[in-house]
Design a protein around this motif. Sequence first.
Motif, short mmCIF file in Angstrom:
data_model
loop_
_atom_site.label_atom_id
_atom_site.label_comp_id
_atom_site.label_asym_id
_atom_site.label_seq_id
_atom_site.Cartn_x
_atom_site.Cartn_y
_atom_site.Cartn_z
N LEU A 191 0.83 -1.21 0.00
CA LEU A 191 0.00 0.00 0.00
C LEU A 191 0.87 1.26 0.00
O LEU A 191 0.55 2.26 -0.66
CB LEU A 191 -0.92 -0.01 1.22
CG LEU A 191 -2.04 -1.06 1.21
CD1 LEU A 191 -2.77 -1.09 2.54
CD2 LEU A 191 -3.02 -0.83 0.07
N ALA A 192 1.97 1.17 0.77
CA ALA A 192 2.85 2.35 0.90
C ALA A 192 3.57 2.68 -0.39
O ALA A 192 4.07 3.79 -0.57
CB ALA A 192 3.86 2.11 2.03
N MET A 193 3.63 1.72 -1.31
CA MET A 193 4.29 1.99 -2.59
C MET A 193 3.58 3.10 -3.36
O MET A 193 4.18 3.76 -4.21
CB MET A 193 4.33 0.71 -3.45
CG MET A 193 5.35 -0.30 -2.95
SD MET A 193 5.24 -1.84 -3.89
CE MET A 193 6.34 -2.88 -2.96
N SER A 194 2.31 3.32 -3.02
CA SER A 194 1.56 4.37 -3.74
C SER A 194 1.50 5.66 -2.93
O SER A 194 0.84 6.61 -3.33
CB SER A 194 0.15 3.87 -4.05
OG SER A 194 -0.50 3.51 -2.84
N TRP A 195 2.16 5.69 -1.76
CA TRP A 195 2.20 6.94 -0.98
C TRP A 195 3.10 7.97 -1.65
O TRP A 195 3.88 7.66 -2.55
CB TRP A 195 2.72 6.65 0.44
CG TRP A 195 1.79 5.85 1.31
CD1 TRP A 195 0.51 5.50 1.03
CD2 TRP A 195 2.09 5.33 2.59
NE1 TRP A 195 -0.02 4.78 2.05
CE2 TRP A 195 0.92 4.66 3.05
CE3 TRP A 195 3.20 5.37 3.44
CZ2 TRP A 195 0.84 4.04 4.29
CZ3 TRP A 195 3.12 4.74 4.67
CH2 TRP A 195 1.95 4.08 5.09
N GLU A 196 3.00 9.18 -1.13
CA GLU A 196 3.84 10.26 -1.68
C GLU A 196 5.28 10.08 -1.20
O GLU A 196 5.53 9.76 -0.04
CB GLU A 196 3.33 11.62 -1.18
CG GLU A 196 2.21 12.17 -2.06
CD GLU A 196 1.90 13.61 -1.68
OE1 GLU A 196 0.75 13.86 -1.29
OE2 GLU A 196 2.82 14.45 -1.75
N ARG A 197 6.19 10.36 -2.12
CA ARG A 197 7.62 10.29 -1.77
C ARG A 197 8.16 11.70 -1.61
O ARG A 197 8.04 12.53 -2.50
CB ARG A 197 8.39 9.57 -2.87
CG ARG A 197 8.09 8.07 -2.90
CD ARG A 197 8.96 7.35 -3.88
NE ARG A 197 10.31 7.17 -3.33
CZ ARG A 197 11.23 6.40 -3.88
NH1 ARG A 197 10.97 5.78 -5.02
NH2 ARG A 197 12.42 6.28 -3.35
N ILE A 198 8.72 11.95 -0.42
CA ILE A 198 9.25 13.31 -0.15
C ILE A 198 10.63 13.17 0.49
O ILE A 198 10.93 12.12 1.07
CB ILE A 198 8.30 14.08 0.79
CG1 ILE A 198 8.07 13.29 2.09
CG2 ILE A 198 6.96 14.36 0.14
CD1 ILE A 198 7.48 14.13 3.16
N PRO A 199 11.43 14.20 0.40
CA PRO A 199 12.77 14.13 1.00
C PRO A 199 12.69 14.03 2.52
O PRO A 199 11.78 14.59 3.14
CB PRO A 199 13.45 15.44 0.59
CG PRO A 199 12.61 16.00 -0.49
CD PRO A 199 11.22 15.49 -0.29
N ALA A 200 13.66 13.30 3.13
CA ALA A 200 13.74 13.16 4.59
C ALA A 200 15.20 13.13 4.99
O ALA A 200 16.06 12.72 4.20
CB ALA A 200 13.03 11.88 5.03
N THR A 201 15.46 13.58 6.23
CA THR A 201 16.84 13.60 6.74
C THR A 201 16.93 12.66 7.93
O THR A 201 16.12 12.75 8.86
CB THR A 201 17.24 15.02 7.19
OG1 THR A 201 17.00 15.92 6.11
CG2 THR A 201 18.70 15.07 7.60
#
Lengths: 449, 199, 118
Positions: free
Chosen positions: A120-130
């Motif tokens: 399910l998470a494969m379709s979540w939004e991808r955003i930068p993280a530190t």
Amino acid sequence: MGGRIAGIIFFVFWLGISGTVSYLFSTGIHKEVQNGASPWMYAILLFPISFVLIGIWGMVMSLRGGGDGGGISSRFQQTAKTELGKGTSLGGVLFGLPFFLAGMGIMIFMCIVPVVKSVLAMSWERIPATVTESQMKTNYDSDGNTYKAVIKFRYRYQGQEYESDSYDFISFVSTSDRKGVQRKLDAAPVGSEQSAYVNPGRPDEAVLSVRLSWFYLFTFIFGAIFAAVGGGIIFAMLTGFRPGKVSKRAVPQPRDLTSGPVLLKSRSGGPMLRFVGILIFTAIWCGVVYLLFQKDAPGLFKGIFGFFGLLMILATGHAFLALFNPRVRLETESKYVPVGGTLAVNWLLTGNGNKIKEFTVSLVGQEEATYRRGTSTYTDRETFYEHNLVDHASGAVGGGNVTLKVPDGTMYTWKASNNKIVWLIKVNGVIEKWPDIKEEYEIEVIPAV
Amino acid sequence: MIRARENPFASHRVDALAYRFEHGGWEDLSARLHRQGYRGAIIGPYGSGKTTLLEQLAGRLRIAGRESQRIFVNAQRPRLTASQWRTVWRTAACREVVLIDGADLLPWWQWQAVRCLCVRSGGLIVAAHRSCGLPVLYRCTSSVAQLRQLLADLDVPLATDMAQLLYEEHLGDIRAVFRALYLRLAAGDFTGIAGRDAP
Amino acid sequence: MISVMLEKKAWQPKQQVKGTVTWHLDKPPRDLVVRLFWYTQGRGTEDLEVIDQVGVEAAQQGQMSFSLQLPEGPYTFSGKLISVIWAVECVARPSNECGREEFVMSPTEKELMLGGAA
């Protein structure tokens, strides 16, 4: 009846879970393959599909049910009917339940749920993280240390800052695989920029990795073994004990002697079925052994499992070689032959018949007497009639037909609880330096018309 | 060669043999049974007569006014069926004596459950290879002398050295000796049977 | 005392076994039954099947004719391991006093001998 209903309910749940797992696995694996993973990953589907097949088989068996074990009471077997009763065992169900629940718990919470979430998470939004924290947490234990990767990361979503400590959906599990944990930490050092998957419906939920790893397969197999053991015990208890069928009137009714050609089945079962069964079991066992070696399991564990794995491989090889034995196909013109009557038999040898040095086909009449005393059971057999139908001393034997005659004044096929008269066609083929052919085919001799 | 029904070692003849005590007798056994509150284990190796003794004990109990129910545990399926569980329950509830042949084959948890159920029964007597936590009622043993006595009961005058040989060959398992002798006579081999002509 | 007498000692399959039962008991029974059955003897544990039966007037003494239906089999036979024996038996309850008469049942009205049994 209650046992059958319970069995049906049980296998409805079984099919539901295994079907869901198969669907989720196929979806996740398909995405992985689309993302560049090897197409061989589709082979993983064989495992959940095998559970679906088991569920279908179990459902069919439950729907078919079974006959009551009626028997002929001997005057000296006061409790014969007691022994032959249909059985359920609450204690057995309670015994199997923890295994089943533990296995299902492992499969569900350590494989199915994380896999579902990952897919399910494969379709979540991808955003930068530190990454703000990246360290190994060690649990010290006398049975062996376990390790966990503690990775925290910060990200901003829709103007709001969040922090998450979920590297993936299985990061809460400690494992003895120190190297695997270290690899995770090396991939996400403190201060590194990563891509996080954020749940748009719940922005505080985010992970760094949605990869389907081999760990899920290992936990699935491990949990499946436990669940299968426990589920098998429960299934056996719920569906009860079915003794061998004993006909109250073991006297054949008038039969149609012109019922058409009949292919006889060997009493000893088929080599292909034996080979497939051994192969599946060996494959699963060796898979577990491989993972044990990969995961640095204790030496004794590896030794025992490895030894039995070797034995299984040898047995598989033997079963494989047996597949290349010449096979016998026997066909008779009718299902029944009366006492004093004749029966045409066609026989065919498939495979390399040149290997056979001696080949015989015989009609055999046999007494079988079972003696039960105390806790022991013995069955003795005595051949009272034997006549060779085909006798090749040497050379190639391809096939042929022969007419057998059941002698006059003899006893027809008859079966009671402890005593039987059986008629067999025995096929023997001597092969040098190879397993011999030894097959028995039962025929039904009926009273003289 | 002889007919199955005429074989002196046919099952109905062998099963009807009276138990031959190696030591003590029915009075001793009855007294011990009474002292132990009708609870105990008949133990012994394979083919030493445990089942026979248990069977005949059931008859004696009936004569003494104590009803009992016998349950057989088979080595091929070493667990109690639902029907057998009901028998244990009913027998215990009626304060009758529960007799179990092969109690040592039961899984541990089943055996404990049986013992719990039989706490208020009229008694619990088992035949097994070990005592299963019950006081030993009688220890069955076998000997060549016992074998010869049983052969005399069957009217089979087997030569002494042949009896000795068979007893040693089958490691004291008299049931196995009888089985071997049945098959031998069925095949027409009367070696060692004094003055016996094939019927 | 209970005695069973059959019209003959050998019958063929599907015939009616006819005979007479005579009884003289110490006290009137609860019931009296005449049964047609076969049983095995030999190496294996005995098997037994009651094929047909008929109730008899539960008097202290008497005589009665009966007719019981034979099935197709099993035949009376003897091998090395198994013998099948047919019989008619009259049993009085509760004393379990009984009288029995064996007979041969086969197409040839002779006991079948399997193999070398003689």
